[in-house]
Design an enzyme around this catalytic site. Sequence first.
Site, PDB file in Angstrom:
ATOM      1  N   ASP A   1       7.239  -2.544  -0.035  1.00  0.00           N
ATOM      2  CA  ASP A   1       5.926  -2.146   0.417  1.00  0.00           C
ATOM      3  C   ASP A   1       6.154  -1.132   1.536  1.00  0.00           C
ATOM      4  O   ASP A   1       6.127  -1.450   2.708  1.00  0.00           O
ATOM      5  CB  ASP A   1       5.198  -3.395   0.911  1.00  0.00           C
ATOM      6  CG  ASP A   1       3.744  -3.138   1.177  1.00  0.00           C
ATOM      7  OD1 ASP A   1       3.358  -1.960   1.256  1.00  0.00           O
ATOM      8  OD2 ASP A   1       3.009  -4.119   1.322  1.00  0.00           O
TER       9      ASP A   1
ATOM     10  N   ARG B   1       3.859  -0.424   4.799  1.00  0.00           N
ATOM     11  CA  ARG B   1       3.945  -1.371   5.888  1.00  0.00           C
ATOM     12  C   ARG B   1       5.260  -1.229   6.640  1.00  0.00           C
ATOM     13  O   ARG B   1       5.292  -1.089   7.865  1.00  0.00           O
ATOM     14  CB  ARG B   1       3.821  -2.779   5.314  1.00  0.00           C
ATOM     15  CG  ARG B   1       3.902  -3.840   6.339  1.00  0.00           C
ATOM     16  CD  ARG B   1       4.361  -5.101   5.690  1.00  0.00           C
ATOM     17  NE  ARG B   1       5.548  -4.826   4.894  1.00  0.00           N
ATOM     18  CZ  ARG B   1       6.404  -5.731   4.538  1.00  0.00           C
ATOM     19  NH1 ARG B   1       6.205  -6.960   4.857  1.00  0.00           N
ATOM     20  NH2 ARG B   1       7.454  -5.415   3.830  1.00  0.00           N
TER      21      ARG B   1
ATOM     22  N   ASP C   1      12.494 -17.943  11.607  1.00  0.00           N
ATOM     23  CA  ASP C   1      11.784 -18.141  10.345  1.00  0.00           C
ATOM     24  C   ASP C   1      12.028 -19.570   9.899  1.00  0.00           C
ATOM     25  O   ASP C   1      13.112 -20.109  10.104  1.00  0.00           O
ATOM     26  CB  ASP C   1      12.260 -17.163   9.270  1.00  0.00           C
ATOM     27  CG  ASP C   1      11.193 -16.918   8.200  1.00  0.00           C
ATOM     28  OD1 ASP C   1      10.852 -15.753   7.983  1.00  0.00           O
ATOM     29  OD2 ASP C   1      10.715 -17.896   7.593  1.00  0.00           O
TER      30      ASP C   1
ATOM     31  N   ILE D   1       8.200 -21.981  14.859  1.00  0.00           N
ATOM     32  CA  ILE D   1       8.241 -21.405  16.201  1.00  0.00           C
ATOM     33  C   ILE D   1       7.758 -22.419  17.237  1.00  0.00           C
ATOM     34  O   ILE D   1       8.246 -22.464  18.360  1.00  0.00           O
ATOM     35  CB  ILE D   1       7.416 -20.091  16.267  1.00  0.00           C
ATOM     36  CG1 ILE D   1       7.583 -19.395  17.610  1.00  0.00           C
ATOM     37  CG2 ILE D   1       5.948 -20.310  15.976  1.00  0.00           C
ATOM     38  CD1 ILE D   1       8.887 -18.706  17.804  1.00  0.00           C
TER      39      ILE D   1
ATOM     40  N   GLU E   1       5.365  -9.593  11.463  1.00  0.00           N
ATOM     41  CA  GLU E   1       4.574  -9.115  10.322  1.00  0.00           C
ATOM     42  C   GLU E   1       3.920 -10.366   9.766  1.00  0.00           C
ATOM     43  O   GLU E   1       4.481 -11.057   8.938  1.00  0.00           O
ATOM     44  CB  GLU E   1       5.505  -8.446   9.308  1.00  0.00           C
ATOM     45  CG  GLU E   1       4.750  -7.620   8.317  1.00  0.00           C
ATOM     46  CD  GLU E   1       4.100  -8.478   7.249  1.00  0.00           C
ATOM     47  OE1 GLU E   1       2.952  -8.920   7.481  1.00  0.00           O
ATOM     48  OE2 GLU E   1       4.714  -8.718   6.227  1.00  0.00           O
TER      49      GLU E   1
ATOM     50  N   GLU F   1      -3.644 -17.481   5.048  1.00  0.00           N
ATOM     51  CA  GLU F   1      -2.303 -18.045   5.253  1.00  0.00           C
ATOM     52  C   GLU F   1      -2.000 -18.334   6.707  1.00  0.00           C
ATOM     53  O   GLU F   1      -0.948 -18.865   7.022  1.00  0.00           O
ATOM     54  CB  GLU F   1      -1.184 -17.186   4.648  1.00  0.00           C
ATOM     55  CG  GLU F   1      -1.166 -17.261   3.132  1.00  0.00           C
ATOM     56  CD  GLU F   1       0.135 -16.795   2.512  1.00  0.00           C
ATOM     57  OE1 GLU F   1       0.742 -15.858   3.053  1.00  0.00           O
ATOM     58  OE2 GLU F   1       0.532 -17.395   1.513  1.00  0.00           O
TER      59      GLU F   1
ATOM     60  N   HIS G   1       1.013  -4.339  -0.753  1.00  0.00           N
ATOM     61  CA  HIS G   1       1.002  -5.619  -1.463  1.00  0.00           C
ATOM     62  C   HIS G   1      -0.216  -6.460  -1.092  1.00  0.00           C
ATOM     63  O   HIS G   1      -0.556  -7.393  -1.788  1.00  0.00           O
ATOM     64  CB  HIS G   1       2.300  -6.393  -1.235  1.00  0.00           C
ATOM     65  CG  HIS G   1       2.352  -7.114   0.057  1.00  0.00           C
ATOM     66  ND1 HIS G   1       2.796  -6.536   1.221  1.00  0.00           N
ATOM     67  CD2 HIS G   1       1.995  -8.386   0.392  1.00  0.00           C
ATOM     68  CE1 HIS G   1       2.722  -7.411   2.195  1.00  0.00           C
ATOM     69  NE2 HIS G   1       2.240  -8.535   1.728  1.00  0.00           N
TER      70      HIS G   1
END
Lengths: 538, 349
Positions: free
Chosen positions: A215, A218, A264, A292, A308, A317, A476
Amino acid sequence: MSESTSSESDHQEDEWQDLEEDREDVQVVSLFDNKVFMDVPSMLDYCKKTYNFDFAAAQKILGLDFYGRIKLVNYIRYEVKNGNLQPDISSADNFSDDKYLQPALEDDALLFYADELEDEEIDAAIPSKGKENAQPIPALDPEARIKQLEEQLEKAQFQFAEYRKAAQNSLDKRWQDLDGADDGPADTSKQASQRDEDYFDSYSYNDIHETMLKDTIRTDAYRDFIYENKHLFKDKIVLDVGCGTGILSMFCARAGAAQVYAVDNSNIIEKAKENIATNGLSKQITCIRGKIEEIKLPVEKVDILVSEWMGYCLLYEAMLNSVLWARDKYLQPDGLMVPSHCVLHIAPLMDPDYVSENVEFWYDVYGFDMSAMMAKIYDDVLIKTVKKTSLAGKSSPFFTLPLHDITVADLTFRKDFSMEIENNIENLDGWVLWFDTFFLPSRTAALPATPRAEEWSDLTKPGVAFTTGPNGKETHWQSGLMLIDRKVHQPKALGQGSKISGSIGYMEAGSNKRGLEVEVTWHVEGSSEHGQQIWYVQ
Amino acid sequence: MANNASSQPPLTGQDPLAAMAHSEAHYFNSYNHHGIHEEMLKDEVRTRSYRDAIYQNRHLFKDKIVLDVGCGTGILSMFAVRAGAKHVVGVDMSTIIDKAKEIVEVNGMTSQITLIQGKMEEVKLPFDKVDIIVSEWMGYFLLYESMLDTVLYARDRYLNKDGLIFPDTATIHMAGIEDGDYKEEKIGCELWDNVWGFDYSPLKHTALSEPLVDTVDMKAVVTDPATVIKFDLYTVTADDLAFSMPFQLQARRNDFVHALIAWFDIEFAACHKPIKFSTGPHTKYTHWKQTVFYIPTVLTVTDGEYISGVLETKPNTKNRRDLDIKVTYKLETDDITRNAEGQAEYKMC
């Protein structure tokens, strides 16, 4: 505990014993009989001496990869089980069948360590008499050694999990079905955690990351902002929330950041580590797996938070909540959010082709009425690429999210919008929803009242911006298409210059906590055309 | 496509999916997504072929008992009723059958169509024997996620001795294609080596072992097509679906071959005037597209030379809807500088 026949270096055994507090006892069953060992090297050494089988040499000669090693282990175990103590390992073809991914032995600890069976590591782990200059294990201090082994264990666990997935070979390996919550009562807390797992799992396969990497709109925007503002990143501490494959962290590191913490909660972080190592940035970037909110960063504060986090229709989400949590806990009071602003847009839709293919089509499918198939077409926000020509008027930017200041409570909102129909239209078919993202170089930089990312290429504007709407290149995220329900709403023709005003609300949809409910009310000035409808992003 | 998977009404009574292995249940559930049904209905080559095969043969359908295996939205069942069938039984495992029921009712055919949700092997049909089986069972590469084994079960259990199967012939073909740029773009060999200036090669190793389902431009086809295997649905057995067959592809020009492609043709030979359709690169688009197998070597071929090889396909031992495919190939040339051969294994899952 069973005997260990390892007669090798004592200090090696000492170290393994040191570790026993930290790791579970390991029982490795011999490949050729029932003897049990405390660790892999001792077992392999035993096999070498007693059965003249040198695993390290075998896998080297056969050129086995991770799965090849697993197959070899299972192949030998199956053969031995069937009474053949001398399995034919002259060629890897003998055990290339995927059935050998199936463990021959339940909970085979050897498979668990299949990753460590790579030749170099075995060479290191089993001091070989044949090698004159065999290096003894460097005398690390015990704590460093523990840390090292813990890392190895973590890696092995990850590999093992991957292997199990491959062995299960289930159909859903690419996309977890987010609709998995079946009807009927169930333990809701369990459901919630299942949903969380699915969410993270759906992010752990290459293909979604490939789609996201490709993508370019972005990723280019992040890259351009970071590389064009290296002075902002020089010697700074950066936190990357939801780092994925690690691309943003690597941009920051290349821009001169002193240290980047890449966080992550998905398996993809193992790939991020590899990518970061391949690119020689391991010193500057620390990868941390976890939520996190639950992990502990090695620093109190960071200078820059890059993420992002944007979802469909911006907020679907709910990753922004975690980003804001991280901002409040870790970002210096004068720290910078990258990106700094998002702006939501709504525009009127007129797309007769879309309506004929997706609505009218169902009323006459080869002579049959199959309208039952489109039952919910009016209920969902449809994620679609919308052509610019399908917009019946210019969009209304109805909500600017200032990411330095916005709170989670602000994410449930109702905002007014107004817009004008540009040409005569037969019907107002619905609404198009999208967002623009802005990267401004300072906390105090302000956006204009009606910000439009597509006008941002102008060099006098500060920072970088991109749009996900029909006025830019496809991303996307595509756009959110909300069709007005023709079963309850008679469409009316609208003339050029008709003014539409209304309001749009975002709220969490009740049962599905990652779902989003969008409500639009509208009326046309000087016309009886008005309406109200709710759509769900799910 | 609107993803309406969550819109299904709750199943009443016992959930037939509950007792299944997870992967199996997922297979049946994934077909609930309306997107796939929409794609199939909008595939004109497919749907028109079935319609014509049925409507043009009213003499065969008149007063017959018809079984629709994997009936989906019920469109083939409704075609059969319009063609004069006495009664049609539609069987599908997926909850799409609830939609089929609504559709059949809206179209006033409830008394002529019985819809049953369940596995073909387990459901009880209201008829002991049927005269005709209609089914749209084909998957990508013909056999991936295909329902052919289910159709064969239905044939053996329910079809009258002189009964008919629509369609009754399926043939797999192969050809070689030139595809340098595309290979790079799709497989991302270059891509993963350089993503925004970073080396992403760890992501690369997973990319080659899965064949790609995609549309191939006829201009890319370098060789003549070759028939690899033909299935006669009246005689084929489930065991025949694991096969190893040789093929020979003759080059039609001097070019490079980066990949082999496979596609299938379908024939309704029972028709008064046989109806066929192809999913090859030479004809109209279908949702099956073509299946592309990138090979590890690039073959440099000269007009007239042959690429010989073997296509080996078998259902995965753990998940029978997945396929393990092996392709071996050899360029037959006297020019030793261009000698090339190799093999590759692929998984469709």
